[in-house]
Design a protein around this motif. Structure first.
Motif, short mmCIF file in Angstrom:
data_model
loop_
_atom_site.label_atom_id
_atom_site.label_comp_id
_atom_site.label_asym_id
_atom_site.label_seq_id
_atom_site.Cartn_x
_atom_site.Cartn_y
_atom_site.Cartn_z
N ILE A 61 -6.23 36.00 63.13
CA ILE A 61 -5.11 36.83 62.68
C ILE A 61 -4.08 36.82 63.80
N VAL A 62 -2.89 36.33 63.54
CA VAL A 62 -1.85 36.21 64.55
C VAL A 62 -0.98 37.47 64.57
N ILE A 63 -0.55 37.91 63.40
CA ILE A 63 0.22 39.14 63.26
C ILE A 63 -0.47 39.96 62.17
N PRO A 64 -0.92 41.17 62.48
CA PRO A 64 -1.58 42.00 61.47
C PRO A 64 -0.58 42.47 60.41
N PRO A 65 -1.06 43.10 59.34
CA PRO A 65 -0.15 43.56 58.30
C PRO A 65 1.00 44.38 58.88
N SER A 66 2.21 43.99 58.48
CA SER A 66 3.44 44.60 58.97
C SER A 66 4.42 44.73 57.82
N SER A 67 5.36 45.64 57.96
CA SER A 67 6.39 45.83 56.93
C SER A 67 7.56 44.90 57.18
N VAL A 68 8.08 44.31 56.10
CA VAL A 68 9.31 43.52 56.20
C VAL A 68 10.42 44.51 56.56
N PRO A 69 11.25 44.21 57.55
CA PRO A 69 12.23 45.20 58.02
C PRO A 69 13.49 45.31 57.17
N ASN A 70 13.31 45.38 55.86
CA ASN A 70 14.47 45.53 54.98
C ASN A 70 14.31 46.71 54.03
N ASN A 71 13.35 47.59 54.31
CA ASN A 71 13.10 48.79 53.50
C ASN A 71 12.71 48.49 52.05
N SER A 72 12.19 47.29 51.80
CA SER A 72 11.79 46.91 50.44
C SER A 72 10.38 47.36 50.11
N GLY A 73 9.59 47.63 51.14
CA GLY A 73 8.17 47.94 50.93
C GLY A 73 7.30 46.70 50.95
N ASP A 74 7.93 45.52 51.03
CA ASP A 74 7.16 44.28 51.14
C ASP A 74 6.45 44.25 52.49
N VAL A 99 0.30 30.40 58.84
CA VAL A 99 0.38 30.64 57.40
C VAL A 99 0.69 32.12 57.23
N GLU A 100 1.73 32.41 56.47
CA GLU A 100 2.08 33.81 56.20
C GLU A 100 1.39 34.26 54.93
N LEU A 101 0.89 35.47 54.95
CA LEU A 101 0.37 36.11 53.74
C LEU A 101 1.35 37.21 53.40
N PHE A 102 1.83 37.24 52.17
CA PHE A 102 2.93 38.13 51.76
C PHE A 102 2.50 39.00 50.61
N GLN A 103 2.70 40.30 50.76
CA GLN A 103 2.40 41.26 49.70
C GLN A 103 3.70 41.90 49.25
N SER A 104 4.06 41.64 48.02
CA SER A 104 5.30 42.19 47.46
C SER A 104 5.09 43.64 47.04
N ALA A 105 6.10 44.46 47.27
CA ALA A 105 6.03 45.86 46.88
C ALA A 105 6.15 46.04 45.37
N SER A 106 6.76 45.06 44.74
CA SER A 106 6.97 45.18 43.28
C SER A 106 5.88 44.54 42.47
#
Length: 138
Positions: free
Chosen positions: A105-118, A131-138
């Motif tokens: 794990i290089v970067i643990p779960p973090s919030s995208v800095p655009n207030n989207s909740g992603d 490899v990025e793992l991405f969780q969408s807020a929507s």
């Protein structure tokens, strides 16, 4: 003609050893080996998981990944594609499960800095590619 691109079909990745990468993406991320073929000087395999597709290449004489591509600080200073991202449903479940399988794990779960909740996290594959793992807020 502006709407001719529908979505990304696949990402191509040069790997050190085809079978080792097939095993890693299957065992760690659950990809299935769809098919293989050869090109002059290369062995190629297509991996699939849901709508995500990876085409991996073992190429005769290919240089290993440059060490500058291993670290975020230097990776972003190199031209070209620097990572690919895979959608996941729940980073808080996914990251510990991958860590338990020995995934770095290089970067643990973090919030995208655009207030989207992603949210996002970064891991390394068996060849140390990010490899990025991405969780969408929507």
């Amino acid at each position: 003609m502006e709407d001719f691109v529908r979505r990304l079909h696949h990402v191509g990745v040069v790997v050190n050893e085809l079978q080792a990468s097939l095993d890693w993406y299957r065992d760690k991320l659950g990809f299935e080996h769809q098919y293989s073929f050869t090109l002059p000087g290369a062995q190629v395999a297509m991996l699939v998981r849901g709508e995500a597709r990876l085409e991996i290449f073992q190429v005769e004489g290919a240089a290993p990944m440059a060490s500058e591509r291993e670290e975020m600080e230097t990776l972003l200073k190199r031209g070209g594609v620097n990572h690919f991202a895979l959608n996941v449903d729940d980073l808080e479940e996914t990251i510990p499960a991958l860590a338990a399988k020995g995934v770095e794990i290089v970067i643990p779960p973090s919030s995208v800095p655009n207030n989207s909740g992603d949210r996002f996290a970064y891991i390394r594959d068996n060849d140390r590619m990010l490899v990025e793992l991405f969780q969408s807020a929507s």
